[in-house]
Design a protein around this motif. Structure first.
Motif: not given
Length: 215
Positions: A48, A52, A54, A77, A81, A84, A127
């Motif tokens: 990840v 990177q 989505d 995560f 992130h 994410l 997303s």
């Protein structure tokens, strides 16, 4: 001509053949591309960081020695992130697991026997910053709304009823039919719920309520 935004996916599952099958199915869609795969927690973290993505499709069980290693990875995560999109794709359907996964940062939860159309819909929703649950997982989230007094501190009884129907994917008109109120009144309640939970999309309401410990 409008260009389709491509959604970059990462697959985290300890079964290579399942990852290969998912890649084959998902990349038939013009807007989906698999940019990375991993079979373990360390591999997933490195992957990840490197690619990177989505959206990450994440199994909960990543090794024989750990039942739900994916929950830990989900939480990591979510912290490292925050933008994410985390979608749990697993064989386990358990009310407690669904809620724990959402609390760990997952925006969606689907079971592996879901059909491809529903999985693609879930990926696109994640997303877009929304939540995504298959029908059985959504039912588990809705059941978890029962008996949580913490929700009552922020939401009225009627708003809790509306939130349950939102989690089941009902429109304002359908919510109105279920509660014997007008669609306009249902829309008013939905707006209040989103305002109180600090979200801007209907589909984020269940996710936000879960993240705050309200469900």
């Amino acid at each position: 001509m409008t260009l389709t935004r491509v959604i970059r996916l990462a697959l985290v599952d300890d079964h290579a053949i399942l990852r290969q099958g998912l890649r084959s199915l998902l990349e038939r869609e013009d807007d989906l591309v698999v940019v990375g795969e991993a079979s373990s927690e360390p591999e997933a973290a490195a992957m990840v960081d490197a690619v990177q993505p989505d959206v990450v499709l994440l199994d909960l069980k990543l090794s024989a020695g750990s039942d739900f290693e994916g929950l830990s990875l989900c939480a990591k995560f979510s912290a490292t992130h925050p933008d994410l999109g985390l979608l749990v794709l697993t064989t386990f359907l358990d009310e407690d697991l669904v809620v724990r996964a959402v609390h760990a940062g997952a925006r969606g939860y689907v079971v592996k026997d879901v059909d491809t159309t529903e999985l693609v819909r879930a990926i696109r929703a994640i997303s877009a910053g929304e939540s995504a649950f298959d029908s059985r997982s959504a039912a588990a989230v809705v059941r978890s709304l029962n008996g949580r007094g913490e929700a009552r501190e922020q939401l009225t009884d009627r708003e809790v009823e509306v939130l349950r129907l939102l989690a089941a994917g009902l429109s304002n008109a359908k919510i109105g039919e279920q509660l014997f109120i007008s669609a306009t009144t249902a829309k008013f309640h939905v707006s209040n719920i989103m305002r109180k939970l600090g979200v801007s999309r209907r589909a984020e309401a269940v996710y936000a309520a879960s993240k705050r410990g309200l469900i």
